[in-house]
Design an enzyme around this catalytic site. Structure first.
Site, PDB file in Angstrom:
ATOM      1  N   ASP A 199     -11.028  10.848 -19.994  1.00 17.15           N
ATOM      2  CA  ASP A 199     -11.652  10.586 -19.180  1.00 17.15           C
ATOM      3  C   ASP A 199     -13.420  10.385 -19.904  1.00 17.15           C
ATOM      4  O   ASP A 199     -13.958   9.658 -20.688  1.00 17.15           O
ATOM      5  CB  ASP A 199     -11.832  12.174 -18.719  1.00 17.15           C
ATOM      6  CG  ASP A 199     -13.173  12.452 -17.744  1.00 17.15           C
ATOM      7  OD1 ASP A 199     -13.193  11.210 -17.124  1.00 17.15           O
ATOM      8  OD2 ASP A 199     -12.925  13.550 -18.168  1.00 17.15           O
ATOM      9  N   GLU A 245     -16.311   5.530 -18.430  1.00 16.44           N
ATOM     10  CA  GLU A 245     -17.302   4.502 -18.164  1.00 16.44           C
ATOM     11  C   GLU A 245     -18.163   3.495 -18.713  1.00 16.44           C
ATOM     12  O   GLU A 245     -18.270   2.564 -18.522  1.00 16.44           O
ATOM     13  CB  GLU A 245     -18.797   5.255 -17.027  1.00 16.44           C
ATOM     14  CG  GLU A 245     -17.271   5.565 -15.490  1.00 16.44           C
ATOM     15  CD  GLU A 245     -16.871   7.006 -16.119  1.00 16.44           C
ATOM     16  OE1 GLU A 245     -17.079   7.759 -17.423  1.00 16.44           O
ATOM     17  OE2 GLU A 245     -15.776   7.018 -15.498  1.00 16.44           O
ATOM     18  N   ASP A 258     -14.232  12.972  -9.921  1.00 15.62           N
ATOM     19  CA  ASP A 258     -14.630  14.456  -8.835  1.00 15.62           C
ATOM     20  C   ASP A 258     -14.638  14.054  -8.041  1.00 15.62           C
ATOM     21  O   ASP A 258     -15.856  14.135  -7.410  1.00 15.62           O
ATOM     22  CB  ASP A 258     -15.338  14.944 -10.413  1.00 15.62           C
ATOM     23  CG  ASP A 258     -15.896  14.322 -11.535  1.00 15.62           C
ATOM     24  OD1 ASP A 258     -14.275  14.894 -11.446  1.00 15.62           O
ATOM     25  OD2 ASP A 258     -16.848  14.677 -12.400  1.00 15.62           O
TER      26      ASP A 258
HETATM   27  C1  GLC Z   1     -14.924  15.009 -15.843  1.00 15.63           C
HETATM   28  C2  GLC Z   1     -13.731  15.058 -15.320  1.00 15.63           C
HETATM   29  C3  GLC Z   1     -13.348  16.111 -14.746  1.00 15.63           C
HETATM   30  C4  GLC Z   1     -12.894  16.650 -15.987  1.00 15.63           C
HETATM   31  C5  GLC Z   1     -14.088  16.934 -17.119  1.00 15.63           C
HETATM   32  C6  GLC Z   1     -13.726  18.347 -18.382  1.00 15.63           C
HETATM   33  O1  GLC Z   1     -15.632  15.914 -14.812  1.00 15.63           O
HETATM   34  O2  GLC Z   1     -13.674  13.821 -14.552  1.00 15.63           O
HETATM   35  O3  GLC Z   1     -11.788  15.719 -14.121  1.00 15.63           O
HETATM   36  O4  GLC Z   1     -12.194  17.812 -15.841  1.00 15.63           O
HETATM   37  O5  GLC Z   1     -14.576  16.028 -16.941  1.00 15.63           O
HETATM   38  O6  GLC Z   1     -12.837  17.431 -18.962  1.00 15.63           O
END
Ligand code: GLC
Length: 803
Positions: free
Chosen positions: A407, A410, A485
């Site tokens: 995650d 980017e 998200d």
């Molecule tokens: C980001 C991710 C989400 C995750 C969060 C905490 O917002 O996109 O899926 O739950 O981080 O790790």
């Protein structure tokens, strides 16, 4: 300050006339008087690469997107110098390069149709600020021309009239018009006069595409630096364009383990261990199938990657094993930001080895993410990727975690206006040092690649499973993905449907959304409708931020639980069908979801449809996207289709109302299809599969279907231990013949097929198996006649008489 606008902005520059031409095997070089060179590579008969320099020589030719496994080679290549242009002909394309200004026109070699033509063609603007050029290309756009693709863009499938850019961005709670999002996939398909072509602009700088928005008859694309370097694919079938792009940028390196196609439950975050167990045992108690449970950032010690919070998870190895004994595979999150902490071994090691990204003047790239101030590994350095992949040893090999979720790659940085690294950050870029302007869009991809390499090594002999949020073209080789998200709204259900289809037509089929919505909380009805769509998304996961309440299938009322269970059960039943489609994706690059335009581009009615899609080859699905609906209008593509619920046959090529109360959704099966089904399992591998159901949908005429099987995990299938069954169905008024051709060495666990005939227009009077009449016990329940036969039949002949 000295302001010299002339120096800062010379405006657009153009190639001048061609003064030299050279050929080097498959590469043709056209040189203009002002030092512009066009390098044209004939990759295949239907695939050309155009690459331009403005300074008389080319930079090192390096791309993260193109796979070394891409197929290359052509049957025909003729070059002729005409008075006004050079003419290059392959067996599929004829390409003209104007001697005057280097403009390109591409025609179908067979019927002479003009497929695509430069408007201004290649041009550029010098970049005073950074050096190099802003490189640009403009193409003529025709009335009636449509555009598709471009990865995760959240708006209408048809891109005509829109402008988008590609710069991977953390986009919490994005909307329909938010641009850019998490991914950068600079590939689109154009469709005009029933013929499709594709353009992949392989440039990792921030790029933009304008699809006849600024000027009605012009489509253009440009990037803030690097080369004008694009590939041109010719179909004329859109499916061939997508397959060809997927071949060039890479099909997934392996099939996923079958469990990864099951249902996944996630939340930010399930902790401590007792909570995780409460969730998993509730799935089993309520008999809702589920294969994967996720650990979000709170499983770590202070959000330090590769550590565990021992208060919440005192013995992760034991827990992961106990979960596995109950059929749950544990997937853990790993982010790129490494907490600045001199006591933390991962940080210390990376610092010692000089693996963190640095600013232009030598300072470390410091940024805030979940753990607070972090440094970030330079995943564009192969040595760093190797090191990173080694970090997974304990998590995977020892503790037994089965999947990793990447995650924030980017890369996302908090509390800064641009949400990411500054432009001046330096990257190795596999030995082609550059700034973040060039490396930004592939940072997430290289992180996922390093993660994949680690999982591949330490999961062996099982298959690796990785998920990533950010991606550039080619990332599909290593990992699955989700759309980031999103929000618990009906509009986002529409967006999720668009994004999954768009990703599939952008070569990246293994995708899904946070079902139910990440931000905010869905009503039970929205959650139910989203699960219904989700069973048709290759990646099938519920996830939510947890700030707004629970989002497990039992968090709403009992009706919701029951309907959700029913739909997840359907997903588990059609797993062999999905797995077969996945095999086709891995083998040929065939998209797992086909928007109607991809399915039938000749029917212009499909060009602007967004909601309906084909799942695999033969199932048509259309989510209900509004509250309080008892059904919806939808377009049924041409051909005859069986209503999945009622077996009623509808004739396509028209829009119609389809009933679908909350416990249903519009699903149709193509006539003639043979759909393989498993029994319902609570998780993949729960049952020994001794029989597969084949749902046979009668057709007067012919249809082909396939069933692919293997060990559902491991790599033996790559050595021929798979089983591929091709069924060809021929139906006549009083008979039905199914021929089976088998291939592969795998001995399937199932011995028999339970064949269920849908829509047979006659009563069975005789059954011949491989030319011998057999005693059959045919059972007829609710108009569905079923018989059981051995799996290895070659010909099944059903003879009937009109009832
Ligand atoms: C980001 C991710 C989400 C995750 C969060 C905490 O917002 O996109 O899926 O739950 O981080 O790790």
């Amino acid at each position: 300050m000295i302001v010299n606008t002339e120096l800062e902005n010379k405006g657009n520059l153009f190639p001048s006339n061609i003064i030299d031409f050279k050929k080097d095997v498959d590469k043709l070089y056209f040189t203009a008087a002002n030092d512009v060179i066009l390098e044209l590579t004939v990759v295949r008969d239907s695939l050309l690469r155009f690459r331009y320099t403005t300074v008389g020589n080319f930079d090192n030719d390096f791309s993260y997107a193109i796979t070394k496994y891409a197929s290359i080679g052509y049957n025909k290549l003729e070059i002729e110098e005409k008075k006004e242009y050079f003419e290059i002909t392959t067996s599929k394309l004829r390409c003209e390069i104007s001697k005057d200004d280097m403009r390109v026109s591409i025609y179908d070699a067979k019927d002479g149709t003009l497929i695509n033509q430069d408007e201004s063609g290649f041009h550029w603007e010098e970049s005073y600020e950074y050096g190099g050029n802003i490189v640009k290309m403009s193409k003529a756009s025709n009335d009636g021309e449509s555009y598709y693709g471009l990865g995760d863009k959240p708006n209408h499938l048809n891109l005509k009239g829109k402008r988008y850019s590609n710069w991977a961005t953390d986009s919490y709670a994005y909307g329909k018009d938010t641009d850019p999002l998490y991914k950068a996939i600079p590939f689109y398909t154009g469709l005009h006069h029933g013929k499709a072509y594709g353009i992949f602009f392989d440039n990792t700088f921030k790029s933009s595409f304008d699809f006849a928005q600024e000027r009605r008859n012009v489509t253009s694309f440009w990037a803030q630096g690097g080369e004008m370097n694009y590939y041109f694919f010719y179909g004329p079938k859109m499916n061939d364009v997508v397959e060809s792009y997927t071949d060039l940028t890479g099909k997934p390196h392996h099939l996923p383990p079958l469990w990864a196609l099951g249902f996944h439950q996630c939340k930010w975050s399930y902790y401590p261990e007792s909570k995780v167990k409460e969730i998993t045992s509730t799935f089993r108690k309520l008999k809702i199938p589920c294969d994967a449970i996720y650990l979000d950032i709170d499983y770590m010690e202070g959000f330090r990657c590769f550590t565990w919070n021992k208060e919440y998870f005192p013995d992760p190895k034991r827990m992961v094993k106990e979960l596995l004994d109950d059929g749950f595979k544990t997937v853990a999150i790993i982010d790129p930001g490494i907490k600045i902490d001199k006591e933390y071994s991962v940080f210390k090691e990376a610092l010692e080895k000089d693996y963190f990204c640095k600013r232009a003047d030598g300072d470390y790239m410091k940024g805030k993410v979940w753990p607070g101030e972090c440094y970030f590994p330079d995943f564009t350095n192969p040595e760093v990727r190797d090191w990173w992949s080694g970090l997974f040893k304990e998590l995977i090999e020892d503790i037994g975690v089965k999947g990793v979720w990447n995650d924030m790659n980017e890369p996302a940085v908090m509390e800064v206006p641009n949400k990411t690294f500054p432009d001046d950050v330096r990257h190795d870029y596999d030995g082609n040092p550059c700034s973040h302007r060039k490396a930004h869009n592939i940072y997430g991809m290289q992180m996922a690649r390093a993660t994949y390499q680690g999982l591949k090594k330490y999961s062996y002999p099982k298959r690796p499973f990785v998920i990533t949020r950010s991606a550039y073209s080619g990332t599909q080789r290593y990992t699955s993905t989700w759309t980031g998200d999103n929000v618990a709204t009906w509009e986002h259900l529409w967006i999720a449907n668009i994004q999954a289809q768009r990703m599939a037509m952008s070569g990246f089929s293994f995708a899904g959304s946070d079902i139910g919505g990440f931000a905010e909380q869905p009503q039970g009805e929205l959650f139910t409708r989203w699960i219904q769509l989700g069973i048709f998304h290759p990646f099938f996961r519920v996830h939510s931020s947890g700030d707004h309440g629970d989002q497990e299938p039992w968090a709403f009322d009992e009706d919701v639980t029951d309907i959700v269970r029913k739909f997840i059960e359907i997903r588990y039943q059609i797993l062999p069908y999905l797995y077969t489609a996945f095999w086709n994706y891995v083998d040929h690059g065939t998209p797992l979801l086909k928007s109607l335009v991809l399915y039938d581009q000749e029917d212009v009615q499909t060009h602007y449809r967004t909601d309906e899609f084909i799942f695999g080859e033969q199932i048509l699905a259309c989510p209900v996207l509004e509250p309080n609906a008892k059904g919806r209008r939808m377009y049924i593509p041409k051909g005859n289709w069986y209503n999945f619920w009622t077996n009623e046959i509808v004739k396509g090529g028209k829009e119609m109302w389809v009933d679908a109360d909350i416990d249903s959704m519009p699903i149709f099966v193509k006539e003639g299809a043979i759909i393989p089904k498993y029994p319902i399992q609570q998780y993949v591998g729960e049952k020994d599969i001794t029989e597969i159901t084949l749902d046979v949908y009668y057709k007067e005429g012919k249809e082909e279907s396939e069933l692919y099987s293997d060990a559902n995990d491991g790599f033996d299938y790559t050595k021929g231990r798979y089983s591929l069954r091709n069924f060809s169905l021929r139906g006549k008024a009083n008979e039905l013949i199914i021929n089976q051709y088998k291939e592969g060495k795998y001995i399937t666990t199932y011995e028999t097929f339970n064949i269920q005939f849908h829509g047979l227009p006659f009563d069975i009077v005789e059954v011949q198996l491989d030319n011998e009449k057999i005693e059959h016990k045919s059972l007829k329940v609710n108009d569905i006649t079923s018989i059981v036969v051995h799996k290895n039949f070659s010909e099944l002949h059903i003879i009937g008489e009109k009832s």
